[in-house]
Design an enzyme around this catalytic site. Structure first.
Site, PDB file in Angstrom:
ATOM      1  N   ARG A  30       7.572  32.833 -38.943  1.00  9.84           N
ATOM      2  CA  ARG A  30       6.772  31.832 -39.670  1.00  9.84           C
ATOM      3  C   ARG A  30       6.894  31.982 -41.186  1.00  9.84           C
ATOM      4  NH1 ARG A  30       3.519  29.281 -35.861  1.00  9.84           N
ATOM      5  NH2 ARG A  30       2.635  30.576 -34.222  1.00  9.84           N
ATOM      6  N   ASP A  83       7.497  29.528 -35.320  1.00 14.21           N
ATOM      7  CA  ASP A  83       7.761  30.890 -34.845  1.00 14.21           C
ATOM      8  C   ASP A  83       8.594  30.930 -33.578  1.00 14.21           C
ATOM      9  OD1 ASP A  83       5.604  29.845 -33.168  1.00 14.21           O
ATOM     10  OD2 ASP A  83       5.473  31.885 -32.387  1.00 14.21           O
ATOM     11  N   PHE A  99      16.186  24.688 -30.611  1.00 10.72           N
ATOM     12  CA  PHE A  99      14.991  25.438 -30.997  1.00 10.72           C
ATOM     13  C   PHE A  99      15.143  25.974 -32.423  1.00 10.72           C
ATOM     14  CE2 PHE A  99      12.205  29.174 -31.123  1.00 10.72           C
ATOM     15  CZ  PHE A  99      11.025  28.597 -30.697  1.00 10.72           C
ATOM     16  N   VAL A 100      14.127  25.737 -33.260  1.00 15.34           N
ATOM     17  CA  VAL A 100      14.179  26.169 -34.662  1.00 15.34           C
ATOM     18  C   VAL A 100      12.981  27.055 -35.028  1.00 15.34           C
ATOM     19  CG1 VAL A 100      15.534  24.183 -35.445  1.00 15.34           C
ATOM     20  CG2 VAL A 100      13.031  24.049 -35.457  1.00 15.34           C
ATOM     21  N   ASP A 148       8.364  17.122 -31.062  1.00 13.39           N
ATOM     22  CA  ASP A 148       9.400  17.371 -30.054  1.00 13.39           C
ATOM     23  C   ASP A 148       9.285  16.275 -28.991  1.00 13.39           C
ATOM     24  OD1 ASP A 148      11.189  18.535 -28.302  1.00 13.39           O
ATOM     25  OD2 ASP A 148      10.026  20.340 -27.934  1.00 13.39           O
ATOM     26  N   GLY A 208       1.561  26.124 -36.479  1.00  9.06           N
ATOM     27  CA  GLY A 208       2.857  25.892 -37.115  1.00  9.06           C
ATOM     28  C   GLY A 208       2.839  25.131 -38.428  1.00  9.06           C
ATOM     29  N   LYS A 229      12.524  15.813 -33.529  1.00  5.36           N
ATOM     30  CA  LYS A 229      13.687  15.844 -32.634  1.00  5.36           C
ATOM     31  C   LYS A 229      13.737  14.505 -31.900  1.00  5.36           C
ATOM     32  CE  LYS A 229      13.498  20.823 -31.621  1.00  5.36           C
ATOM     33  NZ  LYS A 229      13.103  21.832 -30.590  1.00  5.36           N
TER      34      LYS A 229
END
Ligand code: 5GP
Ligand code: MG
Length: 185
Positions: free
Chosen positions: A175, A169, A162-163, A113, A55, A141
């Site tokens: 992405r 992704d 959720f982003v 997260d 990511g 978050k």
């Protein structure tokens, strides 16, 4: 079935609709700001940016180009996430072969997260005797925090939704989006 569309302020990936959270311009402005702060702190230290794959590769690429000075980059592959929920144990799949002793490390993460990934990785890093370690997360978050981790530089704090986009992704897609989109309820 159409699995990808990007019309104005929303994007569809697989079966889900996502709406704009941050535009490309907002993202790029924030990356430049953090790059300038890192330049102030690390200009003469030849830091090693360590990007957590997959990511963070987009953020790391932009961030190191926003850094004005000598620097290096390395990658580590960990995994803790599939689908839209955090699950399972963090594992090192692909490591950093470089000697980290005496180096100034800037850990680059896409999103913090629960904090599990970063918590685990920082433990691992400390055992390799770097001169210093700091952490940069593009997104965080705060409401989802479970594991205590210090994030020294944060792009944006966001709600626990959720982003996707800018490296993040949804089951493989999204992405390449230059902005950030959040799951539409
Ligand atoms: P943590 O270990 O902090 O619970 O989760 C960190 C990892 O979970 C991130 O590096 C990212 O890969 C994944 N993750 C957490 N939240 C999201 C999200 O909203 N969207 C996506 N695409 N991945 C997420
Ligand atoms: Mg990640």
């Amino acid at each position: 079935m159409e699995t990808y569309s990007n019309i104005n302020d929303h994007v569809q990936l697989h079966d889900r609709l996502f709406v704009t959270l941050f535009t490309e311009e907002q993202v790029q402005e924030r990356v430049r700001e953090i790059g300038a702060e890192l330049t102030g702190a690390y200009r003469d230290k030849c830091p090693l940016f360590v990007s957590i794959l997959s990511g963070a590769f987009v953020f790391a690429a932009d961030l190191m180009r926003a850094f004005d000075g000598d620097c290096e980059v390395g990658f580590v592959k960990l995994s803790s996430y599939s689908g839209t929920r955090s699950a399972g144990d963090v594992q090192t799949v692909m490591g950093l072969e470089k000697d980290l002793r005496g180096r100034h490390i800037i850990v680059v993460e896409d999103i913090v997260d629960t904090g599990r990934t970063l918590h685990f990785f920082l433990d691992h890093l400390r055992s390799r005797q770097p001169a210093s370690v700091c952490t940069v997360a593009f997104l965080r978050k705060p409401d989802a925090a479970v594991f205590p981790v210090q994030v020294d530089y944060v792009g944006f704090d966001i709600e626990d939704r959720f982003v996707v986009g800018y490296g993040l992704d949804y089951d493989g897609l999204g992405r390449n989006l230059p902005g950030v989109f959040q799951l539409s309820e």
